[in-house]
Design an enzyme around this catalytic site. Sequence first.
Site, PDB file in Angstrom:
ATOM      1  N   ASN A 142      12.298 -64.784 -12.679  1.00  0.00           N
ATOM      2  CA  ASN A 142      11.515 -66.026 -12.662  1.00  0.00           C
ATOM      3  C   ASN A 142      10.168 -65.772 -13.328  1.00  0.00           C
ATOM      4  OD1 ASN A 142       9.483 -65.257 -10.554  1.00  0.00           O
ATOM      5  ND2 ASN A 142      11.362 -65.004  -9.364  1.00  0.00           N
ATOM      6  N   LYS A 201       8.295 -75.498   5.688  1.00  0.00           N
ATOM      7  CA  LYS A 201       8.506 -74.053   5.494  1.00  0.00           C
ATOM      8  C   LYS A 201       7.818 -73.234   6.589  1.00  0.00           C
ATOM      9  CE  LYS A 201       9.415 -73.194   1.395  1.00  0.00           C
ATOM     10  NZ  LYS A 201       9.323 -73.150  -0.050  1.00  0.00           N
ATOM     11  N   LYS A 261      10.192 -70.707   8.512  1.00  0.00           N
ATOM     12  CA  LYS A 261      10.076 -69.277   8.215  1.00  0.00           C
ATOM     13  C   LYS A 261       9.522 -68.476   9.383  1.00  0.00           C
ATOM     14  CE  LYS A 261      10.712 -69.442   3.505  1.00  0.00           C
ATOM     15  NZ  LYS A 261      11.382 -68.500   2.608  1.00  0.00           N
ATOM     16  N   ASP A 283      15.921 -63.305   3.217  1.00  0.00           N
ATOM     17  CA  ASP A 283      14.597 -63.926   3.196  1.00  0.00           C
ATOM     18  C   ASP A 283      13.632 -62.934   3.851  1.00  0.00           C
ATOM     19  OD1 ASP A 283      12.246 -65.420   3.711  1.00  0.00           O
ATOM     20  OD2 ASP A 283      13.408 -67.230   3.284  1.00  0.00           O
ATOM     21  N   ILE A 284      12.838 -62.311   3.021  1.00  0.00           N
ATOM     22  CA  ILE A 284      11.983 -61.208   3.504  1.00  0.00           C
ATOM     23  C   ILE A 284      10.918 -61.747   4.460  1.00  0.00           C
ATOM     24  CG2 ILE A 284      10.558 -59.255   2.762  1.00  0.00           C
ATOM     25  CD1 ILE A 284      11.918 -59.671  -0.054  1.00  0.00           C
TER      26      ILE A 284
HETATM   27  O1  C5P Z   1      11.735 -70.354   0.438  1.00  0.00           O
HETATM   28  P1  C5P Z   1      10.711 -70.079  -0.566  1.00  0.00           P
HETATM   29  O2  C5P Z   1      11.144 -69.093  -1.608  1.00  0.00           O
HETATM   30  O3  C5P Z   1      10.041 -71.261  -1.168  1.00  0.00           O
HETATM   31  O4  C5P Z   1       9.551 -69.397   0.315  1.00  0.00           O
HETATM   32  C1  C5P Z   1       8.458 -68.837  -0.238  1.00  0.00           C
HETATM   33  C2  C5P Z   1       7.889 -67.779   0.667  1.00  0.00           C
HETATM   34  O5  C5P Z   1       8.914 -66.995   1.226  1.00  0.00           O
HETATM   35  C3  C5P Z   1       7.019 -66.808  -0.086  1.00  0.00           C
HETATM   36  O6  C5P Z   1       6.048 -66.313   0.790  1.00  0.00           O
HETATM   37  C4  C5P Z   1       8.004 -65.746  -0.499  1.00  0.00           C
HETATM   38  O7  C5P Z   1       7.377 -64.508  -0.758  1.00  0.00           O
HETATM   39  C5  C5P Z   1       8.896 -65.671   0.706  1.00  0.00           C
HETATM   40  N1  C5P Z   1      10.287 -65.320   0.422  1.00  0.00           N
HETATM   41  C6  C5P Z   1      10.766 -64.099   0.815  1.00  0.00           C
HETATM   42  N2  C5P Z   1      12.075 -63.768   0.590  1.00  0.00           N
HETATM   43  C7  C5P Z   1      12.906 -64.627  -0.019  1.00  0.00           C
HETATM   44  C8  C5P Z   1      12.438 -65.880  -0.433  1.00  0.00           C
HETATM   45  C9  C5P Z   1      11.121 -66.185  -0.212  1.00  0.00           C
HETATM   46  O8  C5P Z   1       9.997 -63.312   1.366  1.00  0.00           O
HETATM   47  N3  C5P Z   1      14.159 -64.296  -0.226  1.00  0.00           N
END
Ligand code: C5P
Length: 397
Positions: free
Chosen positions: A208, A336, A340, A304-305
């Site tokens: 990206n 979010k 999250k 999702d980290i």
């Molecule tokens: O879901 P989205 O990608 O929009 O969320 C953004 C946030 O989640 C950011 O802080 C990004 O670093 C984190 N993220 C993550 N691992 C992923 C996707 C997003 O840590 N696989």
Amino acid sequence: MIDGKHILLVIGGGIAAFKSLDLIRELRRGGAEVTPVLTRAAEEFVTPLSAAALSARKVHRDLFNLTDEAEMGHIELSRSADLVVVAPATADLMAKMAHGLADDLASTILLATDTRVLIAPAMNVRMWLHPATRRNLATLEADGVLTVGPDEGEMACGEFGPGRMAELPAIVDAVRAALSDGPLKGRRVLVTSGPTHEPIDPVRYIANRSSGAQGAAIAASLAALGADVRFVTGPAEVPPPRGVAVVPVRTARQMRDAAIAELPADAAVMAAAVADWSVSNASGSKLKKRDGEMPALEFRENPDILVEVSRHPDRPRLVVGFAAETDDVAANAAAKLERKGCDWIIANDVSEASGVMGGADNAVTVMTAGGSETWPRMSKSEVARRLADRIAAALAT
Ligand code: C5P
């Protein structure tokens, strides 16, 4: 923190030298005493008289000034300060410092000093990116020289890129940090940054447009406040900042493993643009082009980290996520925050029209359980500084 400190300010000969006059004023406003040292080239840009007037001190200019040597030798001058600041640090001054040359007062002081040195590089973008300057910077960093900037932007010479001297508030912050332990001393902060690359085959990948600029700026600002920063970064365009522990990764899965391995931490700032999917049928050998036949890529969801860190048994006290959105920024960010399990979401508009992705500026909204706050558009380094201050304040409670 700079009140009552003595700063020796070496002004190099670059167009940014005029800003150093304001720097003298700013440092004095904070209560510091500033002794200016002008290189010969600096005198082409600022006059010794203005430096003397603004600092209210004698300006040192020449190695072989017998009166100076009788009153206060260059060795003593180099040791009497609490901090030596070089602003602007030209490519030439950096090269002299890196190689230990001492052919004028400024370089002699820099070689003779036993005090910490902070440099604010400023030069043409090509000079900054030249392998010689890269080498010199690496040498200086290894010698323990602190740096602030340079910033990216339009240059006096009309070119665009990294090389502008850092803005004065950033230099003053760096001076403060250099003179103190900083509010984040003893705190470990995990920062994820940059894009991830998800392989299709050994030579192709899905990526990206994240440059990693905002994450790098945040890591730098946290480090400037004294934090022990663990910087887990994907393949970013922007180099990692000085003074942080860099953990380079490529894929989302590697980033997850590296991030979790850095726990426990006091805070986590997840600024990486992690790919949502990876190719589950990635090929071990290069896919061949076959007439009319398209490769059928299959995808699987990446971990999702942010969610994993937020739910980890060693969850940091403060977990900050980012929400890069192109539409309905505020509503998506609020959702979010909930989904999250993090404490704050920094939402930004990354639609093409905003110019945020890969640009120098950012316009963010900070969402917390307490509500949201929209900051005016500002440089990514200013966003980083504000955020680092917020984090320091949150961890202090
Ligand atoms: O879901 P989205 O990608 O929009 O969320 C953004 C946030 O989640 C950011 O802080 C990004 O670093 C984190 N993220 C993550 N691992 C992923 C996707 C997003 O840590 N696989």
